[in-house]
Scaffold this active site. Structure first.
Site, PDB file in Angstrom:
ATOM      1  N   ASP A   2       3.718  -1.216 -10.894  1.00 40.80           N
ATOM      2  CA  ASP A   2       3.653  -2.509 -10.214  1.00 40.80           C
ATOM      3  C   ASP A   2       2.455  -3.328 -10.679  1.00 40.80           C
ATOM      4  O   ASP A   2       2.521  -4.552 -10.777  1.00 40.80           O
ATOM      5  CB  ASP A   2       3.580  -2.302  -8.701  1.00 40.80           C
ATOM      6  N   TYR A  37      -2.040  -3.737  -0.152  1.00 39.19           N
ATOM      7  CA  TYR A  37      -3.314  -3.573   0.548  1.00 39.19           C
ATOM      8  C   TYR A  37      -3.233  -4.031   2.000  1.00 39.19           C
ATOM      9  O   TYR A  37      -3.817  -3.422   2.899  1.00 39.19           O
ATOM     10  CB  TYR A  37      -4.401  -4.346  -0.210  1.00 39.19           C
ATOM     11  N   SER A  58      -2.030  -1.269   4.327  1.00 40.83           N
ATOM     12  CA  SER A  58      -3.018  -0.237   4.656  1.00 40.83           C
ATOM     13  C   SER A  58      -4.071  -0.748   5.621  1.00 40.83           C
ATOM     14  O   SER A  58      -4.722   0.038   6.312  1.00 40.83           O
ATOM     15  CB  SER A  58      -3.692   0.279   3.377  1.00 40.83           C
TER      16      SER A  58
END
Length: 295
Positions: free
Chosen positions: A72, A189, A192
């Site tokens: 990715d 991100y 998370s």
């Protein structure tokens, strides 16, 4: 007749798995007599003088399809550079997660053949742009497909900043930073850090505080066409950094303004005909499968 006539190939450097897949892709395109060029940065990796190499700008002018071999992260870098050429991009997964590069190597021949026959799904994924304003002047800019992250750099220190949306004051905050994410980046991100998952078709931006110094500060979803402004506080005793897709980095100073908005160019991302976003989430995020029998 092939749906596409000229292919540009980009790939991750220094990876044996990528190298093997690149060789298989070259053979596949050669067998189908489809002209292609390969990014010049891969010349030392491939060591094949019988193929044509080109810069990304030259690939943008030459190709009508871009194939990316890697993870990715490789596709994110390609998206930032190639979106301006309005070319469809197909990702072959040689990384870990594969939210964007969702074609496995053992499926490559079948899927690429389907794509050339016109059997594919195309999505539009928008990118964000950040501009840094200092003392009334623009001093830096970058783009991101996943997220733009304000953070303290290598120091473990909190940052003070103000957030404005479309010119309206939202809040002042003291935290480890702020994640400004596209729907594409909501599985990265931002996830998370406690942000919501957003379907890629949504026209929305999510702002996720990083360890805010208040329990009431929560992720905020705003319109995708909103103008986001982050003002760095003068009280900070460090120079916060801005990271775009964790790949491009800008350094800010006290009093700087970050102006974040949707770019005019979007990425045309291709998927196999049987692409299923929720199946990708189940596989990559470990969601539960059906209970009992389907029948």
């Amino acid at each position: 007749m092939s749906h596409f006539s000229r292919v540009g190939i980009l790939g991750r450097l220094g990876n044996d798995n990528v190298l093997n897949t690149l060789k298989n892709l070259i053979q596949l395109l050669s067998d189908r007599q489809i002209p292609f060029k390969i990014e010049d940065l891969l010349k030392n990796t491939l060591r094949n003088e019988d193929v044509d190499y080109a810069t990304r700008a030259e690939l943008g002018a030459f190709a009508d399809l871009i194939i990316v071999v890697g993870g990715d992260g490789t596709l994110l870098g390609a998206a930032r550079d190639m979106a301006i050429y309005d070319l469809p991009v197909l990702g072959i997964n040689r990384g870990r997660l594969g939210f964007l590069t969702d074609i496995m190597p053992d499926q490559m021949e079948m899927v690429v053949s389907d794509v050339f026959s016109g059997n594919f799904i195309e999505e539009q994924r928008f990118l964000l742009e950040v501009k840094v304003r200092r003392g009334g002047e623009w001093v830096g800019s970058s783009a991101a497909m996943n997220d733009i992250v304000l953070h303290p750099g290598q120091s473990i220190r909190m940052i003070e900043f103000e957030l404005l949306i479309d010119g309206q004051f939202v809040y002042s905050q003291r935290s480890d930073g702020l994640i400004v994410s596209t729907p594409t980046g909501s599985t990265a991100y931002a996830l998370s850090a406690g942000g919501p998952l957003m379907h890629p078709k949504l026209n929305a931006i999510v702002l996720v505080p990083m360890f805010p110094h208040t329990l009431t500060s929560r992720p905020l979803v705003v319109d995708g066409d909103a103008a986001v402004c982050v003002r760095i506080g003068y009280e900070n005793d460090l120079a916060p950094q801005v990271s775009c897709d964790a790949q491009n980095h800008l350094v800010t100073l006290q009093g700087d303004e970050l102006h974040i908005s949707k770019m005019s160019h979007s990425l045309r991302l291709l998927h196999p005909k049987n692409y299923d976003y929720y199946e990708i989430c189940r596989t990559k995020l470990g969601w539960g499968s059906r209970l009992g029998n389907d029948g």
